[in-house]
Design a protein around this motif. Structure first.
Motif, PDB file in Angstrom:
ATOM      1  N   ALA B 129      14.852  34.104  -9.619  1.00  0.00           N
ATOM      2  CA  ALA B 129      14.273  35.649  -9.492  1.00  0.00           C
ATOM      3  C   ALA B 129      13.483  35.451  -8.132  1.00  0.00           C
ATOM      4  CB  ALA B 129      13.193  35.759 -10.712  1.00  0.00           C
ATOM      5  N   GLY B 130      14.025  36.348  -7.888  1.00  0.00           N
ATOM      6  CA  GLY B 130      12.904  35.923  -6.120  1.00  0.00           C
ATOM      7  C   GLY B 130      13.841  35.482  -5.210  1.00  0.00           C
ATOM      8  N   VAL B 131      15.206  35.389  -5.475  1.00  0.00           N
ATOM      9  CA  VAL B 131      15.745  34.207  -4.438  1.00  0.00           C
ATOM     10  C   VAL B 131      17.135  34.023  -4.104  1.00  0.00           C
ATOM     11  CG1 VAL B 131      17.013  32.148  -4.837  1.00  0.00           C
ATOM     12  CG2 VAL B 131      14.183  32.069  -5.663  1.00  0.00           C
ATOM     13  N   GLN B 132      17.081  35.192  -2.796  1.00  0.00           N
ATOM     14  CA  GLN B 132      18.333  36.222  -2.961  1.00  0.00           C
ATOM     15  C   GLN B 132      19.261  34.774  -2.187  1.00  0.00           C
ATOM     16  OE1 GLN B 132      18.065  38.964  -0.155  1.00  0.00           O
ATOM     17  NE2 GLN B 132      20.248  39.869  -1.026  1.00  0.00           N
ATOM     18  N   ILE B 133      20.696  34.652  -2.343  1.00  0.00           N
ATOM     19  CA  ILE B 133      21.354  33.701  -1.270  1.00  0.00           C
ATOM     20  C   ILE B 133      22.194  34.772  -1.124  1.00  0.00           C
ATOM     21  CG2 ILE B 133      23.567  32.190  -1.307  1.00  0.00           C
ATOM     22  CD1 ILE B 133      20.709  31.556  -2.500  1.00  0.00           C
ATOM     23  N   VAL B 760      11.148  39.234 -12.192  1.00  0.00           N
ATOM     24  CA  VAL B 760      11.201  39.447 -14.106  1.00  0.00           C
ATOM     25  C   VAL B 760      11.586  38.410 -14.645  1.00  0.00           C
ATOM     26  CG1 VAL B 760      11.613  40.551 -16.146  1.00  0.00           C
ATOM     27  CG2 VAL B 760      10.119  42.304 -13.959  1.00  0.00           C
ATOM     28  N   MET B 761      11.662  37.801 -15.252  1.00  0.00           N
ATOM     29  CA  MET B 761      12.566  36.904 -15.992  1.00  0.00           C
ATOM     30  C   MET B 761      12.674  37.419 -18.013  1.00  0.00           C
ATOM     31  SD  MET B 761      12.542  33.674 -14.147  1.00  0.00           S
ATOM     32  CE  MET B 761      10.537  33.273 -13.705  1.00  0.00           C
ATOM     33  N   THR B 772      25.698  30.405 -31.111  1.00  0.00           N
ATOM     34  CA  THR B 772      24.605  31.278 -30.515  1.00  0.00           C
ATOM     35  C   THR B 772      25.442  32.058 -29.011  1.00  0.00           C
ATOM     36  OG1 THR B 772      23.990  29.354 -30.741  1.00  0.00           O
ATOM     37  CG2 THR B 772      23.178  29.934 -28.991  1.00  0.00           C
ATOM     38  N   TRP B 773      24.243  33.283 -28.471  1.00  0.00           N
ATOM     39  CA  TRP B 773      24.325  33.564 -27.794  1.00  0.00           C
ATOM     40  C   TRP B 773      23.046  33.376 -26.902  1.00  0.00           C
ATOM     41  CZ3 TRP B 773      24.893  40.010 -27.933  1.00  0.00           C
ATOM     42  CH2 TRP B 773      24.905  39.979 -26.302  1.00  0.00           C
ATOM     43  N   ASP B 774      22.828  33.533 -26.114  1.00  0.00           N
ATOM     44  CA  ASP B 774      21.727  33.228 -24.898  1.00  0.00           C
ATOM     45  C   ASP B 774      22.573  34.173 -23.999  1.00  0.00           C
ATOM     46  OD1 ASP B 774      20.157  31.039 -26.487  1.00  0.00           O
ATOM     47  OD2 ASP B 774      21.720  29.640 -25.627  1.00  0.00           O
ATOM     48  N   ILE B 775      21.027  34.836 -23.539  1.00  0.00           N
ATOM     49  CA  ILE B 775      21.049  35.959 -22.530  1.00  0.00           C
ATOM     50  C   ILE B 775      19.953  35.465 -21.460  1.00  0.00           C
ATOM     51  CG2 ILE B 775      20.107  37.632 -23.738  1.00  0.00           C
ATOM     52  CD1 ILE B 775      21.865  39.264 -22.044  1.00  0.00           C
ATOM     53  N   GLY B 776      19.865  34.994 -20.361  1.00  0.00           N
ATOM     54  CA  GLY B 776      18.877  35.679 -19.299  1.00  0.00           C
ATOM     55  C   GLY B 776      19.290  35.940 -17.990  1.00  0.00           C
ATOM     56  N   LEU B 777      18.068  36.824 -17.449  1.00  0.00           N
ATOM     57  CA  LEU B 777      18.518  38.149 -17.305  1.00  0.00           C
ATOM     58  C   LEU B 777      16.906  37.143 -15.915  1.00  0.00           C
ATOM     59  CD1 LEU B 777      18.876  41.869 -17.665  1.00  0.00           C
ATOM     60  CD2 LEU B 777      16.761  41.246 -16.298  1.00  0.00           C
ATOM     61  N   ASN B 778      17.567  37.644 -14.369  1.00  0.00           N
ATOM     62  CA  ASN B 778      15.900  37.707 -13.542  1.00  0.00           C
ATOM     63  C   ASN B 778      16.667  38.584 -12.489  1.00  0.00           C
ATOM     64  OD1 ASN B 778      17.333  37.000 -10.941  1.00  0.00           O
ATOM     65  ND2 ASN B 778      18.320  35.402 -12.537  1.00  0.00           N
ATOM     66  N   TRP B 779      15.138  39.331 -11.837  1.00  0.00           N
ATOM     67  CA  TRP B 779      15.204  40.658 -11.669  1.00  0.00           C
ATOM     68  C   TRP B 779      14.551  40.698 -10.492  1.00  0.00           C
ATOM     69  CZ3 TRP B 779      11.920  44.527 -10.816  1.00  0.00           C
ATOM     70  CH2 TRP B 779      12.540  45.740  -9.604  1.00  0.00           C
ATOM     71  N   ALA B 780      14.123  41.302  -8.981  1.00  0.00           N
ATOM     72  CA  ALA B 780      13.002  40.374  -8.372  1.00  0.00           C
ATOM     73  C   ALA B 780      13.370  41.971  -6.807  1.00  0.00           C
ATOM     74  CB  ALA B 780      13.611  39.302  -7.425  1.00  0.00           C
ATOM     75  N   GLY B 854      18.919  40.196  -8.571  1.00  0.00           N
ATOM     76  CA  GLY B 854      19.650  40.050  -9.810  1.00  0.00           C
ATOM     77  C   GLY B 854      20.352  39.091  -9.755  1.00  0.00           C
ATOM     78  N   GLY B 855      20.129  38.365 -10.863  1.00  0.00           N
ATOM     79  CA  GLY B 855      21.883  38.030 -11.961  1.00  0.00           C
ATOM     80  C   GLY B 855      21.225  37.978 -13.782  1.00  0.00           C
ATOM     81  N   ILE B 856      22.222  38.350 -14.008  1.00  0.00           N
ATOM     82  CA  ILE B 856      22.708  38.171 -15.715  1.00  0.00           C
ATOM     83  C   ILE B 856      23.427  36.671 -16.645  1.00  0.00           C
ATOM     84  CG2 ILE B 856      22.806  39.704 -17.894  1.00  0.00           C
ATOM     85  CD1 ILE B 856      23.139  41.906 -15.732  1.00  0.00           C
TER      86      ILE B 856
END
Lengths: 485, 1041
Positions: B129-133, B760-761, B772-780, B854-856
């Motif tokens: 989150a908050g890191v833009q490439i 937001v993470m 199993t399903w893991d999900i991660g979302l980050n948004w900035a 962000g990314g998912i």
């Protein structure tokens, strides 16, 4: 914790002190680049008065762009000249500077070259930063002075600078134009004053007359030997800029305007000014002479659909005398001085013989181009007989009733390759009768200036806005102060 | 008061190795100690003592009944709930995340080794989150730009500091301003691409000044803290193999028109009675591609089978796509680890090979990493981390507009003839060795006019480059007291970067050869004393005191031939016909620093930390070269005070405040003269264009951040929120000033930039079990504002190419400004009486910065199967596309064909009823969409070619919203169960299908990929001759022995 840090931060890559002669060399070259190199605004100056036409992508000749930057004049040669003046007038640096010539002489030449630079800038853009320009941190946003105030100031500078020259003291070192000959610089200052004085003929005749007569009595060029020429070298990067251009591109051909007029008047300079057709890369066109050469000018300011169908070998490119590696650029020449003297006489400002001076001017131009051609190995030479016949012909004969037409036309022909001057003199005299580009936007005439760079809107907005408001627009049709309708 | 001695050894449950630094306390007293490097301890305890408490970061604390024992060995296990993760913080100090008053986000190295990027920076896209490439996904070895929490400096560096095992490494990018602005040159990428993903154990992203204050000036933009793998914690010898092969193909090509071919008019010119193409026209406003037999360009070349023939003038719709080849990237790694009681080591070798999609482009990289540590005595430990990287490449593509740099894509996108058959171009050289191109001057002059044969350019005028690099450190650490350790490091990072470039004889630009060699070096000598102790059960104290001496040197030697080559294709500086152009540059900077920090913990609930650092920098004037800056933060794990709950598992609030001072580049204080080329024998020097400043002060950034970290349902759902605010003042700016001042720029201290934002993470495990399903979302979201520039100044020009890029007061950083179609009060476009749009200058289009990013990540596992999917996105941000501007100007793009409002082909001639002035029903041309000044609708049709050519003067029309969503990475694989190969010596085997940059799921800009960065500097937002983006798919095999 900071031992040795101060010394460490002195740039080892660049010197903190150099002889002022090095600045002269650089400054002269930088100013000449702006006035003659088609990679700079000089490209507009050579196209607007219809000396050159673009072979393809005729956007300049269709007047399709408006803005150009004048920054390279200021940050280039003008800044160098300003620094020379500072170094020669500041107590701590004067003595060291004197190694490159007497302080007064250096200051005088730097002032003269500044005037030459500034008058080209103002002639292209109109109102420009002058009185507050080049002051660095003291004025990052200089005001634009009205051209009506700049011209008198430039003339004043020339008067003072010429008076400052001391021929008994060492001349300047590093001077490409006159090699430090201070007598020549004095003549140049006066001849330039003559040019600037005459430029005001329509708008401020009294001021113009005063400047012109002062200049003439102070002494101006008396032969082509006095010409201010910029000499290029055979090695890069000091070669003639058109030589460089034609190494890789073929954008500039001689206009039909020019070629047609030269042909109509049987002007013997045609073979020097232009190459015959039949070659499409001008650098290859050095096989002289061509039997029964044919010359065709490139149509000016047409659409891509029209100019794009014309092949290079169907048009004439500029002649060797204008584009050889060592072909010189004329900064100020004797023929122009004579044309100005003729005009001064015609206006009754002096007692001279306008017609004789006019004819002498044409003769001086022919001889000047003979020299330029010979210097680069072109076999074309105008003979004395051709000159006499030309001057005697009806088309060329001096018309006292319309001296603007006679002088305007012949001066325009003589000022070939001097885009700035040719354009300015056409704007002032309105001769020869040039026609706007056929494919220009409807109703658009031949440009009478270049627009200020949009960057000024970002960096110097208040002054930029004020200048545009005062001049009546930032477009190409806005007239100079001296360009009276 | 009887005492007895208790001793013992503490080991880890997971791998049985000794645990040093474990706190051992007599319960209910302040008496205690810390285990040594062998995990051993010895403690005098009162005879009344009954219980010992063992605690260690990341491990579950244990209370052990003493009884009558005098030897108590303890095995500690990792904290199962993972609620109190250990993270790597500044100076490499591992801390409990719970104790931190600022945000730190980690990426496990395993996320980088399956789907591999050749530039590891790209692997961070969408993950933090908050890191833009930002990159340019078609560029072999090209740049990746990284920004954390926005743009802080108007004109300085805005890239974070890369630190590997404590060693700061150079992420320099030598791309010129022009290359960044897409005006030519080649993109050689940023130097951090030398980091090998196979050697990364862990990446810790320190985002704000609170986290990075101890690193000083350079860390103001955040720190990418990388820990490499070591042989520790692994008994015996281990071998692992990791092999990836992927295939690359171009994607997101422009939509070209396939109706009209080259020329400026729809009729063929004739030559000797035969219809000919207008070879000189590098545009496609020509005749319809209806099969008319014509003399095509190749019919004039004697060696062509169609010499002298008329051939059908037909479309080749895939001519551009067919030009690109299938790229191949392979990466193979072998690593050997081993350890004994006192010594551990790891040796790793990686070979990367890449063949680009552009013909004749290849790249290779060899990486050797060695890590070793040995305990020489009980108290003295020494170690080394060393990395060698050798890069070489050939034929990196040119970028941008400049034909000199050899970007053949500029021609395809902007200046081309649509009927051209790429196959006919493959023979690029005549038997006489001349360039055989479609853009000949004319039938009797076959020299190239503007565009050479693209194969000629790529095969003859290519570059080669190499970078040989070594970085790492050696260190010695001494345990003075159980609670006091001192360590000294010598660190270095140096490389030689060599770039040779050439233009072949017979090309349009003059033949030339150039060499550009840079030597970059940074040495650091660092000393750190670390003291950790506990007061009783409930108070902990850590103190660190450090000193660092840094020296940066940079040398550049650039030579370029002038005036051509003396012998054709003799590529040597000695071949220069005129005096070669020479740049001989060297630079040195030193920074000395002293710093310290202290952290205090209360009841394992409240943690307070403070730091102070002073730097002395040689780049500032002596009066202002020393600057001091503090930071402080607090963390409150409030859930510890709540009754334990099955719903709410953890909660923490954090707050941090920090100030950081920043120095500048060397040589900005004293004025000098600029060398220029001699005039013959006369030397020439110029007054500089940049005005330096004798009174420079350090820049200063002040920031604070607030955060909330919560977990629910035993950690199955986690939510982390951060708000930050950063104000940077006294920026050291090479301020662009009006050239009429005599200078283009002046170095000043000025300005104020504010960044504030939200990160937001959200993490969750929607399904847990066999599947199993893991999900991660980050948004900035970052909001940037230029609050103040210099006195009396409201704009700083950053770059200009038709459109200008500016820092403008009251606006976000990086607004694009340029000409536009004028609009009336209702927002309708204005048209003049001729049917052309009315022009307006100096229109602000908007900022290049995104509104949010962000990314998912989704991870699915089922038995031996696993799948990872990464989608990243950006909303907002502007960019200007020169390709679309000229692609329409020259009639190449689909937009320039089709029917007009009257239902006739727009390229047909405009026909007007002479009496009424109205267009005839069969008229071609285009009706500009707009109204006249008086508000009445425009009814004047204009010729299509004129319309599109004129439209280029309204650059806003070619400025787009850069929003996108991309399927960035995907891998799907299977880990073979050991039962399948019991008899084989393998410990594990897994095979994955991998894909990178698989699809642009959504974008707003036509014909180009909105990711356009050609550098890692501040110049962004220009697209010009963009290399097509590349999709990569292949396989990854991992084996351990």
């Amino acid at each position: 914790c900071d031992q040795g840090f101060e010394e460490l931060n002195i740039d080892p890559n660049k010197p903190s002190e150099v002889p002022t002669s090095y600045l002269f060399t650089q400054g002269e070259r930088a100013l000449v680049t702006q006035v003659f190199d088609p990679l700079t605004v000089a490209e507009y100056a050579i196209h607007y008065p219809q000396y050159f036409s673009q072979t393809q992508y005729a956007d300049i000749t269709r007047y399709s762009t408006v803005e150009s930057s004048f920054y390279p004049f200021y940050t280039g040669g003008l800044a160098d000249m300003q620094e020379i003046i500072r170094l020669n007038t500041t107590e701590e640096t004067m003595d060291a500077a004197a190694a490159s010539g007497a302080n007064v002489n250096q200051v005088a030449v730097a002032r003269i070259l500044k005037v030459w630079g500034f008058h080209n800038v103002t002639d292209m853009w109109g109102d420009i930063p002058y009185s507050q320009a080049l002051l660095g941190r003291e004025a990052f946003s200089p005001v634009y002075d009205p051209q009506s105030e700049i011209y008198p100031a430039l003339i004043q500078e020339l008067t003072e600078a010429a008076a400052q020259i001391d021929e008994n003291q060492p001349g300047v070192v590093g001077d490409i134009i006159y090699g430090g000959d201070m007598a020549m610089w004095k003549l140049f200052a006066n001849s330039l004053k003559l040019r600037l004085g005459m430029r005001m003929s329509e708008v401020a005749p009294d001021m113009a007359k005063t400047a012109v007569t002062e200049a003439l009595s102070a002494g101006v060029f008396t032969s082509n030997d006095d010409n201010a020429m910029y000499t290029y070298l055979s090695a890069q990067p000091n070669v003639n800029p058109y030589y460089n251009h034609f190494l890789t591109r073929t954008d500039f051909a001689v206009t039909n305007t020019m070629v047609d007029m030269l042909k109509a008047m049987d002007d013997p300079r045609l073979a020097i000014y232009a190459d015959p057709i039949g070659v499409d890369v001008p650098r290859d066109a050095n096989e002289f002479p061509v039997a029964n050469p044919e010359y065709v000018g490139m149509i000016y300011g047409e659409t891509d659909a029209v100019s794009g169908s014309i092949r290079n070998q169907e048009v004439s490119f500029p002649g060797l005398a204008t584009r050889a590696a060592t072909a010189k650029s004329p900064i100020l020449v004797y023929s122009e001085v004579l044309f100005n003297q003729a005009e001064a006489a015609a206006r009754g400002w002096t007692g001279g013989d306008a017609e004789a001076l006019y004819e002498a001017a044409i003769r001086a131009s022919m001889e000047q181009w003979n020299t330029l051609a010979a210097e680069v190995g072109s076999p074309y030479q105008v003979t004395a007989a051709e000159i006499d016949a030309y001057i005697a012909s009806g088309d060329v004969a001096y018309d006292a009733a319309n001296f603007e037409k006679s002088i305007g036309t012949q001066k325009w022909l003589a000022l070939y390759m001097q885009g700035f001057e040719g354009w300015s003199e056409w704007r002032r005299l309105d001769y020869p009768d040039l026609k706007p580009a056929p494919a220009a936007p409807a109703g658009m005439g031949i440009p009478r200036r270049r627009g200020y760079t949009e960057t000024e809107n970002s960096l110097n907005k208040a002054n930029y806005d004020a200048a545009i408001a005062r001049m009546g627009g930032n477009g190409l049709s806005t007239r100079m102060w001296w360009d009276v309708e | 008061w009887a005492q007895k001695t208790v001793s013992g050894r503490v080991t880890s449950e997971a791998d049985g190795v000794a645990l040093p630094g474990v706190n051992v306390l007599v319960k209910g007293t302040t008496a205690g100690t810390i285990t040594d490097y062998d995990g051993k301890y010895q403690l005098e305890v009162p005879s009344s003592a009954t219980t010992l408490v063992f605690s260690f970061i990341g491990m579950t604390s244990q209370e052990v009944e003493l009884g009558n024992r005098s030897v108590v060995d303890v095995v500690m296990s990792e904290d199962a709930k993972q609620l109190s993760e250990v993270v790597v913080t500044a100076l490499g100090i591992e801390r409990e995340e719970k104790a931190l008053g600022y945000a730190v986000q980690e990426i496990d190295g395993s996320a980088l080794t399956t789907v591999k990027e050749t530039n590891v920076v790209n692997s961070l896209a969408g993950r933090v989150a908050g890191v833009q490439i930002k990159g340019s996904p078609g560029n072999m070895g090209g740049s990746a730009s990284i920004n954390i929490r926005g743009i802080r400096s108007v004109s300085g560096n805005n890239q974070p500091l890369f630190i590997i095992d404590g060693t700061p490494i150079s992420n320099d990018n030598f791309n010129s301003d022009d290359t960044q602005g897409a005006d030519g040159g080649r993109d050689y990428g940023n130097a951090a691409q030398d980091i090998n993903p196979d050697d990364i154990a862990n990446i810790s992203v320190l985002k704000g000044p609170s986290a990075t204050a101890l690193y000083g000036s350079r860390a103001a933009n955040g720190v990418i803290l990388i820990t490499t793998k070591s042989g520790k914690n692994k008994k015996g010898i281990g071998v692992s193999l990791n092999s990836t092969t992927t295939f690359e193909s171009v994607m997101a090509l422009p939509e070209f028109q396939n109706e009209y071919g080259g020329g400026y008019k729809q009729e063929f010119d004739t030559y000797n009675g035969q219809p000919i193409v207008n070879y000189a026209a590098d545009e496609s406003w020509g005749p319809r591609m209806d099969g008319t037999p014509v003399r095509q360009w190749y019919s004039w070349f004697e060696d062509d089978p169609d010499y002298g023939q008329l051939t059908p003038f037909v479309a080749h719709p895939n001519n551009v796509r067919d030009f690109f080849e299938t790229g191949i990237t392979s990466s193979n790694n072998i690593a050997i680890t081993g350890s004994t009681d006192n010594t551990s080591m790891r040796l790793s070798y990686t070979r990367l090979d890449q063949k680009g999609v552009i013909p004749n482009s290849t790249m290779a990289r060899n990486t050797v990493a060695f890590s070793g540590e040995s305990k020489l005595t009980d108290k003295l430990t020494v170690g080394v981390k060393a990395n060698y990287v050798g890069n070489s490449a050939k034929g990196r593509p040119g970028t941008g507009y400049g034909a000199d740099a050899g970007n053949v894509v500029t021609s395809f996108r902007q200046w081309f003839q649509r009927q051209i058959d790429i196959d006919k171009l493959k023979n690029y050289e005549t038997p006489d060795g001349l360039d055989r191109t479609w853009n000949i001057n004319s039938p009797n002059n076959l020299d190239p006019l503007y565009w050479e044969n693209p194969y000629w350019v790529l095969n003859k005028s290519y570059e080669t480059d190499s970078r040989e690099r070594l970085f790492g450190n050696i260190y010695a650490s001494y345990q003075l007291l159980p609670s006091l350790k001192v360590t000294g490091w010598a660190r270095t990072d140096f490389y030689t970067d060599r770039r040779d470039d050439r233009i072949a004889s017979g090309s349009i630009p003059q033949d030339m050869y150039q060499e550009d060699v840079r030597q970059v070096r940074e040495d650091n000598f660092e000393f750190l004393a670390q003291y950790n102790t506990n007061f009783g059960d409930n108070f902990s104290l850590g103190v660190n005191l450090g000193a660092n001496s840094r020296r940066n040197t940079y040398q550049r030697n650039y030579n370029r031939t002038v005036g051509g080559l003396s012998v054709p294709n003799y590529f040597n500086i000695g071949a220069s016909i005129d005096r070669p152009e020479i740049t001989d540059y060297s630079e040195e900077k030193r920074v000395n620093s002293l710093y310290g920090s202290a952290n205090l913990g209360f009841y394992n609930v409240v943690f307070v930390e403070a730091s102070l650092r002073n730097d002395w920098s040689s780049s500032l004037p002596p009066e202002n070269n020393s600057y001091l800056y503090p930071s402080a933060s607090v963390s409150f794990a409030f859930s510890e005070l709540l009754p334990s709950s099955s719903v709410f598992s953890f909660g923490k609030v954090r707050a941090g405040w920090a100030q950081v001072g920043t120095d500048t580049d060397p040589y900005r204080v004293y004025n000098t003269y600029t060398p220029s080329d001699n005039y013959g024998s006369l030397p020439a020097f110029a007054q500089p264009n940049t005005l330096n400043n004798r009174d420079l002060k350090p820049e200063q950034s002040t920031s604070y951040e607030l955060g909330l970290d919560t977990r629910f349902f035993n950690g199955r759902i986690g939510l982390d929120l951060t708000y930050y605010n950063n104000i940077s003042i006294n920026q050291i700016i090479p301020l662009a000033v009006s050239g009429t001042s005599g200078y283009d720029e002046a170095i000043i201290n000025a300005g104020e930039i504010r960044n504030n934002g939200i990160e937001v993470m959200l993490s969750g495990t929607p399904i847990q079990g066999a599947f199993t399903w893991d999900i991660g979302l980050n948004w900035a979201r970052n909001r940037n504002e230029i609050v103040e520039l210099a006195d009396g100044l409201d704009n700083i020009l950053l770059y200009s190419w038709g459109v200008t890029l500016n820092a403008r007061k009251g606006e976000p950083y990086g607004v694009l400004v340029g000409d536009a179609i004028k609009r009336d009060a209702q927002g309708r476009k204005l048209v003049d009486g001729e049917g052309n749009y009315v022009r307006e200058t100096n229109k602000v289009y908007g900022s290049v910065l995104a509104d949010y990013t962000g990314g998912i990540t989704n991870t699915f596992t089922y038995k031996g199967f696993h799948m990872n999917v990464l989608i990243d996105f950006q909303k907002g941000g502007k960019f200007y596309s020169v390709s679309n501007r000229y692609g329409t100007y020259s009639g190449l793009l689909i937009e320039t064909v089709g029917n007009n409002a009257l239902g006739n082909p727009m390229r047909d001639p405009v026909l007007v009823d002479e009496d009424t002035g109205e267009p005839l029903p069969n008229s071609g041309g285009i009706l500009a969409d707009g109204v006249l000044e008086d508000g009445t609708p425009n009814t004047t049709y204009v010729d299509a070619q004129n319309y599109w050519k004129n439209l280029r003067n309204y650059r806003e029309e070619f400025t787009y919203d850069a929003s996108f969503a991309k399927l960035r990475q995907l891998n799907f694989g299977y880990t073979f169960p050991k039962s399948m190969y019991k008899s084989l010596p393998f410990q594990s085997i897994s095979l994955d299908f991998v894909g990178r940059h698989l699809a642009i799921l959504w974008k707003k800009a036509p014909n180009v990929d909105p990711e356009t960065a050609l550098g890692s500097g501040n110049i962004q937002g220009f697209e010009n001759g963009q290399l097509p983006s590349v999709r990569s798919m292949g396989f990854n095999l991992k084996v351990t022995l």
